[in-house]
Design an enzyme around this catalytic site. Structure first.
Site, mmCIF file in Angstrom:
data_model
loop_
_atom_site.group_PDB
_atom_site.id
_atom_site.type_symbol
_atom_site.label_atom_id
_atom_site.label_comp_id
_atom_site.label_asym_id
_atom_site.label_seq_id
_atom_site.Cartn_x
_atom_site.Cartn_y
_atom_site.Cartn_z
ATOM 1 N N ARG A 177 13.716 5.751 2.182
ATOM 2 C CA ARG A 177 13.681 6.645 3.750
ATOM 3 C C ARG A 177 15.796 6.727 3.652
ATOM 4 O O ARG A 177 15.653 6.413 3.619
ATOM 5 C CB ARG A 177 13.642 5.351 5.114
ATOM 6 C CG ARG A 177 11.680 5.073 5.105
ATOM 7 C CD ARG A 177 11.628 4.289 6.566
ATOM 8 N NE ARG A 177 10.708 3.592 5.956
ATOM 9 C CZ ARG A 177 10.158 2.635 6.712
ATOM 10 N NH1 ARG A 177 10.899 1.524 6.192
ATOM 11 N NH2 ARG A 177 8.763 1.793 5.792
ATOM 12 N N TYR A 349 -7.187 -1.496 -5.705
ATOM 13 C CA TYR A 349 -5.911 -2.325 -4.726
ATOM 14 C C TYR A 349 -7.052 -1.424 -3.271
ATOM 15 O O TYR A 349 -6.654 -1.075 -2.885
ATOM 16 C CB TYR A 349 -5.216 -2.023 -4.936
ATOM 17 C CG TYR A 349 -4.079 -2.080 -4.243
ATOM 18 C CD1 TYR A 349 -3.577 -4.121 -4.444
ATOM 19 C CD2 TYR A 349 -2.588 -2.441 -3.419
ATOM 20 C CE1 TYR A 349 -2.753 -4.481 -3.832
ATOM 21 C CE2 TYR A 349 -2.310 -3.163 -2.434
ATOM 22 C CZ TYR A 349 -2.049 -4.353 -3.565
ATOM 23 O OH TYR A 349 -1.385 -4.755 -1.770
#
Length: 369
Positions: A177, A349
């Site tokens: 970010r 997963y």
């Protein structure tokens, strides 16, 4: 011959508990079994010194799915915990996920443009155009400095392989970010169930018959006789006796200790990203629930290559294992009265919200038949 139960659910983890709750709501009879001596699978928590300890590693619930969020809030009240781990590289502390706080500490940059220019400069210097492995993908995303300090050592410890031998898609899950935001999960809903995950699963299973310490595969013939259908959440390759070979996993070993102090590291999760530190991270459990107890409990996590008899944690989703699982999936699809589900049953997963989402979908289709 009338069978005693509509469904035998193998595994008292999240997938099994959701299916059991939905089946009971639909008027079906279920028996839930687990070879462990406790419910809740890998999200099991137990109380010690007034602290809820995550026995099988930290689990932070997060989701963008309002239906799933409303669903779990039937069974537990969630606190406001926000996952904001930090990285320790030889005593230097960096914020995770990779964000402007990380870039500022690493390079002294202040604006997103400066950070992006630094990353682009290092990507060009590394000569990467089309990333072909995890190392190249990481450098493309965050530059060489962050890769060397915060990714390389940690990832190689976690997967037991050099980064240039790992597929690039593994690193794509990590958020990057260009804001000063330490919230790891960019999710609308996030928190930890007050009182621990075990209580949440206990509430899901209320009114359903449960037998613990029962190994389905050792008692398969006898158990199959008592139920119309099986919901199986164990390892799919083990179900078939590893007849095509064993799927690969990474396993995790924990060293947990109680310390006579009220605060050990000041954060719930600290990753150790240098290669020399043998463990990948330390969890301080009380911080998940903003604990003020006089003592604290920490767990060091060590990643390990899985072998039969170990607890399988992370599927190794490379091409070879994907091809092997596809063959097991063909066998599984032929088992007319068995539903394979969850992380081990589907060799995939799953975040917790996705387990619930899939289990609800499967239950809805199954129970409307």
């Amino acid at each position: 011959m009338n069978k005693k139960y509509d469904y035998l659910i193998v595994g008292a983890g999240l997938y099994g508990a959701v299916f059991a709750y939905e089946a009971k709501k639909a008027g079906k009879t279920c028996l839930v079994i687990d070879k462990r001596r406790h419910i809740a699978g890998n999200i099991y928590t137990y109380e010690c010194e007034g602290i809820n300890v995550h026995q099988y590693g930290a689990h932070i619930f997060h989701t963008n799915n309002r239906q799933v969020w409303n669903y779990v809030n039937q069974f537990a009240e969630f606190n406001r915990y926000t996952n904001s781990p930090v990285a320790n590289y030889n005593g230097e502390i960096y914020n995770l996920p990779f964000n402007m706080n990380t870039f500022n500490k690493m390079w002294g940059v202040i604006t997103p443009q400066q950070a992006a220019e630094k990353i682009e400069q290092q990507r060009k210097e590394a000569g990467i155009t089309e990333p072909e492995n995890l190392e190249e993908q990481a450098i493309s995303l965050v530059g060489t400095d962050i890769y060397e300090k915060l990714i390389k050592g940690y990832t190689q410890k976690q997967w037991g392989r050099p980064c240039n031998e790992l597929p690039s898609f593994i690193i794509k899950r990590l958020p990057v970010r260009f804001t000063y935001d330490n919230n790891y999960f960019n999710a609308l809903y996030q928190g930890i169930p007050v009182g621990g995950y075990t209580n949440m699963v206990k509430n899901m299973l209320e009114g359903t018959e449960i037998k613990l310490g029962v190994d389905y595969l050792e008692n398969r013939e006898e158990l199959n006789k008592i139920a119309e259908k099986i919901v199986y959440t164990g390892p799919v390759d083990e179900y078939f006796g590893y007849c095509l070979g064993a799927l690969q996993y990474r396993s995790v070993r924990f060293e947990t200790e109680t310390l006579d102090m009220d605060n050990y590291q000041g954060n719930a999760v600290v990753n150790y990203t240098d290669a020399e530190t043998p463990y990948t991270r330390i969890i301080e459990h009380k911080h998940f629930e903003f604990g003020t107890q006089p003592k604290t409990i920490i767990s060091r996590e060590y990643s390990a290559e899985w072998k039969q008899g170990d607890e399988p944690y992370y599927p190794v989703n490379d091409d070879a294992n994907g091809a092997l699982y596809a063959k097991y999936k063909e066998l599984a699809d032929k088992e007319a009265n068995v539903i394979f589900g969850g992380r081990l049953g589907e060799y995939k997963y799953y975040d917790m919200d996705k387990v619930i989402e899939v289990a609800l979908d499967v239950a809805a289709k199954e129970l409307c038949k």
